[in-house]
Design a protein around this motif. Structure first.
Motif, mmCIF file in Angstrom:
data_model
loop_
_atom_site.group_PDB
_atom_site.id
_atom_site.type_symbol
_atom_site.label_atom_id
_atom_site.label_comp_id
_atom_site.label_asym_id
_atom_site.label_seq_id
_atom_site.Cartn_x
_atom_site.Cartn_y
_atom_site.Cartn_z
ATOM 1 N N UNK A 291 -37.000 -11.460 -28.029
ATOM 2 C CA UNK A 291 -37.245 -12.887 -27.824
ATOM 3 C C UNK A 291 -36.042 -13.416 -27.054
ATOM 4 N N UNK A 292 -36.216 -13.624 -25.743
ATOM 5 C CA UNK A 292 -35.110 -14.014 -24.878
ATOM 6 C C UNK A 292 -34.742 -15.485 -25.025
ATOM 7 N N UNK A 293 -35.773 -16.336 -25.201
ATOM 8 C CA UNK A 293 -35.531 -17.774 -25.292
ATOM 9 C C UNK A 293 -36.743 -18.439 -25.918
ATOM 10 N N UNK A 294 -36.502 -19.611 -26.485
ATOM 11 C CA UNK A 294 -37.600 -20.449 -26.976
ATOM 12 C C UNK A 294 -37.215 -21.896 -26.748
ATOM 13 N N UNK A 295 -38.232 -22.720 -26.591
ATOM 14 C CA UNK A 295 -38.004 -24.135 -26.296
ATOM 15 C C UNK A 295 -39.187 -24.934 -26.831
ATOM 16 N N UNK A 296 -38.904 -26.110 -27.366
ATOM 17 C CA UNK A 296 -39.953 -26.998 -27.854
ATOM 18 C C UNK A 296 -39.896 -28.301 -27.069
ATOM 19 N N UNK A 297 -41.053 -28.731 -26.558
ATOM 20 C CA UNK A 297 -41.133 -29.996 -25.831
ATOM 21 C C UNK A 297 -42.399 -30.720 -26.267
ATOM 22 N N UNK A 298 -42.246 -31.849 -26.919
ATOM 23 C CA UNK A 298 -43.371 -32.711 -27.323
ATOM 24 C C UNK A 298 -44.613 -31.948 -27.780
#
Length: 81
Positions: A64-71
């Motif tokens: 898992x290289x990256x994760x991001x949460x947006x709205x």
């Protein structure tokens, strides 16, 4: 993480609108079809993916290289081992 620092992805998997366990099942199929070292960008709307996708990566030894949460949208970048 800024947009410019997010990993490049060879594949995109849109699971928005689907709920557990469908996003992880689709991710499993996608990973199976990829070559080692390739990256998939997963888009999801199910909050359960915040728990399920890291566990999937850990259990199946994917990165898992990256994760991001947006709205209410969740993004994950996963590299096939």
């Amino acid at each position: 993480m800024t947009a410019s620092s997010l990993p490049d992805a060879e594949h995109q998997l849109d699971t928005r609108g689907l709920y557990c366990p469908e996003p992880v099942m689709m991710l499993h199929n996608q990973i199976r079809d990829m070559s080692p070292g390739e990256v998939v960008h997963v888009l999801a709307s199910d909050p359960a993916t915040e728990r399920d996708i890291p566990k999937f990566c850990n259990f199946l030894k994917q990165s898992l290289l990256a994760s991001e949460t947006t709205e209410q949208e969740f993004h994950y970048w996963i590299k096939k081992s």
